[in-house]
Design a protein around this motif. Structure first.
Motif, PDB file in Angstrom:
ATOM      1  N   ASP A 145       0.897  -1.163   0.000  1.00  0.00           N
ATOM      2  CA  ASP A 145       0.000   0.000   0.000  1.00  0.00           C
ATOM      3  C   ASP A 145       0.929   1.205   0.000  1.00  0.00           C
ATOM      4  N   ALA A 146       1.101   1.821  -1.162  1.00  0.00           N
ATOM      5  CA  ALA A 146       2.155   2.832  -1.322  1.00  0.00           C
ATOM      6  C   ALA A 146       1.573   4.179  -1.686  1.00  0.00           C
ATOM      7  N   PRO A 147       2.268   5.245  -1.309  1.00  0.00           N
ATOM      8  CA  PRO A 147       1.848   6.566  -1.790  1.00  0.00           C
ATOM      9  C   PRO A 147       2.056   6.652  -3.302  1.00  0.00           C
ATOM     10  N   MET A 148       1.128   7.298  -4.011  1.00  0.00           N
ATOM     11  CA  MET A 148       1.264   7.407  -5.460  1.00  0.00           C
ATOM     12  C   MET A 148       2.575   8.103  -5.851  1.00  0.00           C
ATOM     13  N   ALA A 149       3.033   9.026  -4.997  1.00  0.00           N
ATOM     14  CA  ALA A 149       4.267   9.751  -5.305  1.00  0.00           C
ATOM     15  C   ALA A 149       5.454   8.803  -5.459  1.00  0.00           C
ATOM     16  N   MET A 150       5.364   7.625  -4.852  1.00  0.00           N
ATOM     17  CA  MET A 150       6.477   6.686  -4.923  1.00  0.00           C
ATOM     18  C   MET A 150       6.506   5.949  -6.268  1.00  0.00           C
ATOM     19  N   VAL A 151       5.353   5.863  -6.929  1.00  0.00           N
ATOM     20  CA  VAL A 151       5.272   5.067  -8.151  1.00  0.00           C
ATOM     21  C   VAL A 151       6.224   5.564  -9.245  1.00  0.00           C
ATOM     22  N   PRO A 152       6.212   6.860  -9.600  1.00  0.00           N
ATOM     23  CA  PRO A 152       7.158   7.291 -10.643  1.00  0.00           C
ATOM     24  C   PRO A 152       8.613   7.178 -10.197  1.00  0.00           C
ATOM     25  N   GLU A 153       8.856   7.246  -8.897  1.00  0.00           N
ATOM     26  CA  GLU A 153      10.236   7.080  -8.423  1.00  0.00           C
ATOM     27  C   GLU A 153      10.713   5.665  -8.675  1.00  0.00           C
ATOM     28  N   LEU A 154       9.807   4.704  -8.527  1.00  0.00           N
ATOM     29  CA  LEU A 154      10.164   3.303  -8.749  1.00  0.00           C
ATOM     30  C   LEU A 154      10.184   2.933 -10.221  1.00  0.00           C
ATOM     31  N   PHE A 155       9.257   3.476 -10.990  1.00  0.00           N
ATOM     32  CA  PHE A 155       9.054   3.004 -12.359  1.00  0.00           C
ATOM     33  C   PHE A 155       9.740   3.851 -13.424  1.00  0.00           C
ATOM     34  N   GLY A 156      10.712   4.638 -13.026  1.00  0.00           N
ATOM     35  CA  GLY A 156      11.457   5.391 -14.027  1.00  0.00           C
ATOM     36  C   GLY A 156      10.732   6.643 -14.510  1.00  0.00           C
ATOM     37  N   GLY A 157       9.949   7.257 -13.634  1.00  0.00           N
ATOM     38  CA  GLY A 157       9.383   8.564 -13.955  1.00  0.00           C
ATOM     39  C   GLY A 157       7.941   8.559 -14.414  1.00  0.00           C
ATOM     40  N   VAL A 158       7.374   7.389 -14.645  1.00  0.00           N
ATOM     41  CA  VAL A 158       5.986   7.336 -15.129  1.00  0.00           C
ATOM     42  C   VAL A 158       5.092   6.609 -14.125  1.00  0.00           C
ATOM     43  N   ILE A 159       3.797   6.862 -14.242  1.00  0.00           N
ATOM     44  CA  ILE A 159       2.790   6.080 -13.522  1.00  0.00           C
ATOM     45  C   ILE A 159       2.081   5.300 -14.622  1.00  0.00           C
ATOM     46  N   PRO A 160       2.477   4.038 -14.804  1.00  0.00           N
ATOM     47  CA  PRO A 160       2.033   3.337 -16.018  1.00  0.00           C
ATOM     48  C   PRO A 160       0.597   2.843 -15.976  1.00  0.00           C
ATOM     49  N   THR A 161      -0.334   3.715 -15.690  1.00  0.00           N
ATOM     50  CA  THR A 161      -1.751   3.363 -15.804  1.00  0.00           C
ATOM     51  C   THR A 161      -2.589   4.637 -15.946  1.00  0.00           C
ATOM     52  N   ASP A 162      -3.882   4.424 -16.183  1.00  0.00           N
ATOM     53  CA  ASP A 162      -4.809   5.482 -16.604  1.00  0.00           C
ATOM     54  C   ASP A 162      -4.773   6.777 -15.804  1.00  0.00           C
ATOM     55  N   ILE A 163      -4.505   6.705 -14.520  1.00  0.00           N
ATOM     56  CA  ILE A 163      -4.686   7.876 -13.658  1.00  0.00           C
ATOM     57  C   ILE A 163      -3.464   8.797 -13.602  1.00  0.00           C
ATOM     58  N   GLN A 164      -2.440   8.539 -14.403  1.00  0.00           N
ATOM     59  CA  GLN A 164      -1.231   9.373 -14.323  1.00  0.00           C
ATOM     60  C   GLN A 164      -1.543  10.870 -14.430  1.00  0.00           C
ATOM     61  N   GLY A 165      -2.268  11.247 -15.480  1.00  0.00           N
ATOM     62  CA  GLY A 165      -2.564  12.664 -15.694  1.00  0.00           C
ATOM     63  C   GLY A 165      -3.476  13.221 -14.614  1.00  0.00           C
ATOM     64  N   LEU A 166      -4.474  12.441 -14.212  1.00  0.00           N
ATOM     65  CA  LEU A 166      -5.397  12.884 -13.167  1.00  0.00           C
ATOM     66  C   LEU A 166      -4.642  13.136 -11.867  1.00  0.00           C
ATOM     67  N   TYR A 167      -3.731  12.229 -11.543  1.00  0.00           N
ATOM     68  CA  TYR A 167      -2.929  12.401 -10.320  1.00  0.00           C
ATOM     69  C   TYR A 167      -2.083  13.665 -10.417  1.00  0.00           C
ATOM     70  N   ARG A 168      -1.365  13.817 -11.502  1.00  0.00           N
ATOM     71  CA  ARG A 168      -0.494  14.992 -11.643  1.00  0.00           C
ATOM     72  C   ARG A 168      -1.289  16.289 -11.643  1.00  0.00           C
ATOM     73  N   ALA A 169      -2.545  16.212 -12.091  1.00  0.00           N
ATOM     74  CA  ALA A 169      -3.391  17.406 -12.117  1.00  0.00           C
ATOM     75  C   ALA A 169      -4.004  17.688 -10.747  1.00  0.00           C
ATOM     76  N   GLY A 170      -3.826  16.768  -9.787  1.00  0.00           N
ATOM     77  CA  GLY A 170      -4.271  17.036  -8.422  1.00  0.00           C
ATOM     78  C   GLY A 170      -5.506  16.278  -7.969  1.00  0.00           C
ATOM     79  N   THR A 171      -6.117  15.471  -8.833  1.00  0.00           N
ATOM     80  CA  THR A 171      -7.311  14.715  -8.448  1.00  0.00           C
ATOM     81  C   THR A 171      -6.920  13.596  -7.474  1.00  0.00           C
TER      82      THR A 171
END
Ligand code: ZN
Length: 493
Positions: A320-346
């Motif tokens: 159960d990880a903070p979303m902020a950790m995902v791009p740190e682990l995966f080389g800068g991307v959040i490889p699923t649908d919500i990447q843009g929504l997350y970065r936009a603050g949703t």
């Protein structure tokens, strides 16, 4: 429940390789519309245009001690075209520069292939051979797009684990290994379709539940299981009295290519319509036999805490990880649908999992752990019930790990002027941050991209060409250090 879930998995598998923009993809959208209608929901379809990448030829030959043999391969989505013959090196052992060598790269569940591809390119490689990790020499496909580029700078191919081992053993034995590669591609305009269904609530605010339905091959674990879960939840909530908050169910398209469906939803519903979206839950690869680990990743919003604890959803996920950790682990991307929504603050929450047949032709219904999927239906149903109890204020604010970007765009005689001011979560201006502005026409066709570094006051000025070609046109501005920590979308025309 298991029988209903299995039926959905089998129906979707039967439709075949549901790539965005393909005939099978269109059949899948129609099927989902029918299923939602049968459940008493009035579905609607939202279409978007994107550059469809079609591989017209992909061949690989290995030359071992002067002897040539063909090797089965599959071009990775958004691979560059090219024809070359060059020595093969193991990328993990090679010291850059690679001087035009063909880099053999191991699949890494924790480093996205798009970043591996970029690394090979930056190291001077001429081609990437991505070794699959799946059993029986099966190819694991997938996209190497970092963002919106329709085709990358180098050919990129997937090879089976057995063939990769042959190459490694030959190299270890000091034998000369060369590869002859040919990839031809054609670009066509493609049409993607998100399928949505809405259940009105007592209040205007809405909770969104999404799952991508586009797949490589039958795609039962990725992401038939997510879609089966989505349909089951939609039918349950339709059969109940009006909930406190509206519920919007979305089957996204084009996730496997460039997360198009999630971004189209962001543009229409968050940016343009400014709908009061409290949170988005993304059901991604939630159940697979032989999965190494299941994860939940979520934005840092207070609203998740109590509902997750009360619904026991965390019990079904080892991580159960903070979303902020995902791009740190995966080389800068959040490889699923919500990447843009997350970065936009949703506020967002996504599931994740990996199975042995991920992105292979054998990702079929039998690979889905049906008992787990049935448990997930109950668990996410409880989670939604609990989220309905949270007051809207608990969903407010931005993820603490995100930055802020103030963006203004104005048309000048010499093009579009974009002024950006970047702050971190504590409102401290960020100097020397990387800012990227991408101008799009016709939904997802990249017109131009500009990059700049912020000055000591956290400001950057970028220039993009005008006029815009075909509407709708959008400007996406992202900023960060190693990877984007904020993304602002501006509709232009
Ligand atoms: Zn997926």
């Amino acid at each position: 429940v298991n029988a209903d879930l299995l039926r959905t998995l089998e129906d979707l598998a039967h439709i075949g390789d549901k790539r965005a923009g393909s005939a099978a993809g269109q059949r899948a959208a129609a099927y989902l519309g029918d299923r939602l209608r049968a459940a008493g929901l009035g579905p609607c379809v939202e279409r978007f245009h994107f550059p469809r990448h079609e591989v017209t030829a992909a061949t690989l030959e290995l030359i071992l001690d002067g002897e040539t043999r063909p090797v089965a391969c599959e071009a990775l989505e958004a691979s560059g075209a090219g024809r070359l013959r060059a020595p093969v090196v193991e990328f993990a052992r090679a010291t850059p520069p690679l001087r035009g060598a063909v880099a053999l790269v191991e699949r890494d569940t924790l480093l996205h292939r798009s970043r591996q591809y970029e690394n090979v390119h930056e190291a001077g490689g001429a081609c990437m051979l991505l070794a699959s990790a799946a059993p029986r020499n099966l190819h694991q496909v997938g996209s190497v797009r970092r963002a919106w580029e329709a085709a990358g700078p180098l050919p990129a191919l997937s090879v089976g684990a057995r063939d990769a081992r042959t190459i490694r053993e030959a190299l270890a034995a000091g034998r000369a290994v060369e590869a002859a590669v040919e990839i031809a591609i054609a670009l066509h305009p493609g049409v993607g379709q998100n399928v949505l269904a809405r259940i009105d609530g007592e209040r205007r605010e809405q909770l969104v539940v999404g799952a991508h339905y586009d797949t490589w091959f039958a795609g039962s674990t990725d992401n038939g299981a997510g879609v089966a879960l989505l349909l089951e939840l939609a039918a349950r909530w339709r059969a109940r009295p009006r909930p406190p908050y509206a519920l919007v169910f979305v089957a996204w398209d084009g996730e496997e290519l460039a997360l198009y469906g999630g971004y189209d939803f962001l543009r229409r519903h968050v940016v343009r319509a400014r709908e009061p979206i409290l949170a988005v839950l993304d059901l991604e690869t939630p159940s697979s036999h032989g999965a190494q680990a299941y994860g939940l990743a979520r934005s840092s919003h207070a609203a998740w805490e109590r509902p997750l604890a009360l619904a026991g959803t965390g019990d079904l996920f080892a991580v159960d990880a903070p979303m902020a950790m995902v791009p740190e682990l995966f080389g800068g991307v959040i490889p699923t649908d919500i990447q843009g929504l997350y970065r936009a603050g949703t506020p967002v929450l996504s599931t994740a999992g990996d199975g042995p047949y991920y992105h292979t032709v054998e990702d079929t219904p039998d690979k889905v752990d049906l008992d787990r999927l049935a448990a997930l239906v109950e668990s996410f149903d409880r989670l939604l019930l609990r989220l309905m109890d949270e007051p809207p204020a608990r969903f407010s604010g931005r993820d603490a790990g995100l930055w802020h970007a103030g963006v203004s765009a104005s048309a000048g005689l010499d093009g579009l002027h974009v002024d950006v001011t970047v702050h971190d979560g504590a409102r401290v201006p960020q100097a020397a941050a990387l800012v990227e502005a991408v101008l799009f026409h016709d939904h997802f066709f990249e017109t131009a991209t500009a990059r700049a570094r912020t000055d000591d006051n956290g400001r950057a000025a970028l220039r993009l060409p005008e006029p815009y070609a075909q509407p709708p046109c959008f400007l996406h501005v992202s900023a960060g250090r190693a990877h984007p920590l904020v993304e602002v979308v501006l509709p232009l025309v």
